[in-house]
Design an enzyme around this catalytic site. Structure first.
Site, PDB file in Angstrom:
ATOM      1  N   TYR A  57      -5.707  10.591   4.050  1.00 23.38           N
ATOM      2  CA  TYR A  57      -4.249  10.771   3.577  1.00 23.38           C
ATOM      3  C   TYR A  57      -4.293  11.700   2.323  1.00 23.38           C
ATOM      4  CZ  TYR A  57      -3.604   7.587   7.433  1.00 23.38           C
ATOM      5  OH  TYR A  57      -3.438   7.038   8.724  1.00 23.38           O
ATOM      6  N   GLY A 110      -9.603  -6.435   8.657  1.00 17.14           N
ATOM      7  CA  GLY A 110      -8.775  -5.771   9.134  1.00 17.14           C
ATOM      8  C   GLY A 110      -8.257  -6.111  10.655  1.00 17.14           C
ATOM      9  N   ARG A 111      -8.649  -5.414  11.869  1.00 14.46           N
ATOM     10  CA  ARG A 111      -8.334  -5.717  13.067  1.00 14.46           C
ATOM     11  C   ARG A 111      -8.654  -7.262  13.485  1.00 14.46           C
ATOM     12  NH1 ARG A 111     -11.286  -0.565  15.217  1.00 14.46           N
ATOM     13  NH2 ARG A 111     -12.300  -0.894  13.337  1.00 14.46           N
ATOM     14  N   ARG A 149      -7.614   2.320  -3.081  1.00 15.13           N
ATOM     15  CA  ARG A 149      -8.846   2.352  -1.914  1.00 15.13           C
ATOM     16  C   ARG A 149      -9.307   3.781  -1.703  1.00 15.13           C
ATOM     17  NH1 ARG A 149      -7.777   0.193   4.402  1.00 15.13           N
ATOM     18  NH2 ARG A 149      -9.832  -0.038   4.739  1.00 15.13           N
ATOM     19  N   GLN A 201       0.791  -1.204   0.062  1.00 18.43           N
ATOM     20  CA  GLN A 201      -0.244   0.222  -0.033  1.00 18.43           C
ATOM     21  C   GLN A 201       0.848   1.156  -0.049  1.00 18.43           C
ATOM     22  OE1 GLN A 201      -2.186   1.771   3.315  1.00 18.43           O
ATOM     23  NE2 GLN A 201      -3.909   1.180   2.218  1.00 18.43           N
TER      24      GLN A 201
END
Length: 387
Positions: free
Chosen positions: A194, A327-328, A241, A113
């Protein structure tokens, strides 16, 4: 204790479950529909070089259909956190070769990424104490994590048009380095506050030149960065993304739909590997954008609701997404896919002291469902940051 990496054979997984079906990702054969989402873990060394511990961590999770690495700045000036890995020095590239080698040896696939922090960074975290750059001189809302603790955000310097064009090309160079380091492709991070997202959002992009002032202007940098990376390594190796409407980091997108409709229309002819969409209750991006994207769509709902086996399965089974990013749960379950195959529940997500740190605890010592191991109690680490 440290668990060893186990090679995951696709044939070992039973058929019939929506998440366990194979998938052809632009010629890359995925044994299942689960993508390990990128997550900041901060285990690189002080020079941004990936460590052997990182190779072990990613290798343990090679059962995912595809791994997307933690965010890597395409240029040193895009770094956000201390101990964040880079991809612009020979040592960093060699370090990533060890990581990608471990994933491939375990039977997995991995994309890098590319994540430029833009205004989210801080002079304490940048080479030479430089000022963060952004589309416009609008400071971030959140305090920034440094090695000395949290610091107030600084007002970034607005990029010139020439610098914006240069950063688009920097994504191409970073993509080439990623392939050289053994990655199977790259994902450009256009989400979660971002730099690319900062150009897309009207709250952070106040420009009146060709990179702002209109929908066409706000999407221009995202399109140029994706086109540059696709031109460098092939569109089939590039994903993007996005997180339309996400307010993380103080982001403001007053009317996301027209922006993202235009973005998808501009990118559709390229034939990208995938579009990775994070859903949000304020703007149901998956429902709105799925009909507008003919290519592979990766769905993520973890920003507003904990991902469960049931919700991940429903996302793919309903056709709202071709792949689902998790994810987590991958922090606490190195064997997310294998647990699905075995009908075993995921270990619950524990406190955030596990997420960030500098050692193996809470990183490579999480047991597989078929291993005999004991998880030690959490250890708080200085400088933890919230997801």
């Amino acid at each position: 204790m440290t668990t060893t990496t186990t090679r995951i054979e696709a044939a070992a997984l039973p058929t019939g479950h929506p998440l366990l079906a194979s998938y052809d990702l632009s010629g890359l054969a995925l044994p299942n529909r689960v993508l390990m989402a990128p997550m900041t873990r901060l285990r690189a060394d002080a020079h941004g070089v990936p460590t052997p511990l990182m190779a072990e961590y990613y290798g343990q999770r090679a059962g995912a259909g595809l791994i997307v690495s933690e965010g890597i700045a395409p240029v040193a000036g895009g770094r956000i956190h201390p101990l964040q890995p880079g991809l612009d020095t020979a040592g960093q590239i060699d370090g990533w070769r060890t990581v990608t080698g471990a994933v491939h040896a375990a039977g997995g696939r991995i994309f890098a990424q590319l994540m430029h922090g833009g205004r989210n960074s801080h002079p304490a975290n940048l080479p030479g104490g430089g000022t963060p750059v952004a589309p416009s001189a609008v400071a971030a809302a959140d305090r920034v994590h440094t090695l000395d603790g949290k610091a107030d955000p600084v007002v970034p310097r607005a990029l010139t048009e020439e610098e914006v064009r240069g950063l688009a090309e920097a994504h191409a160079e970073a993509a080439r380095r990623a392939v050289s380091a053994g990655f199977d492709g790259v994902e450009i991070h256009g989400a979660n506050s971002y730099l690319v997202h900062q150009f897309l959002a009207d709250g952070t992009n106040l420009r009146t030149d060709r990179y702002g002032g209109s929908v066409a202007g706000r999407i221009r940098f995202a399109v140029e960065a994706v086109e540059a990376a696709a031109g460098a390594i092939g569109a089939h190796r590039v994903g993007l993304r996005i997180s339309p409407g996400n307010t993380e980091g103080g982001m403001v997108e007053r009317d996301p739909a027209p922006v993202y409709h235009a973005l998808l229309a501009a990118l559709a002819p390229l034939g990208l590997a995938y579009l990775h969409v994070t859903d949000d209750p304020r703007y149901p991006a998956l429902d709105d954008l799925r009909p507008r994207w003919a290519g592979t769509l990766v769905g993520n709902t973890g920003e507003h609701a904990e991902t469960t086996q049931e919700s991940a399965t429903a996302l793919v089974a309903s056709g709202r997404a071709d792949l689902v990013s998790v994810g987590r749960p991958y922090i606490f379950n190195p064997d997310v896919v294998e647990r699905i195959a075995a009908g075993v529940a995921w270990t619950p997500i524990l406190g955030k002291d596990y997420h960030y740190g500098s050692g193996p605890h809470g990183y490579v010592d999480l047991p597989r469902h078929d291993a005999v191991a004991t998880l030690r109690s959490p250890v708080s680490t200085r400088g933890n940051i919230e997801e």
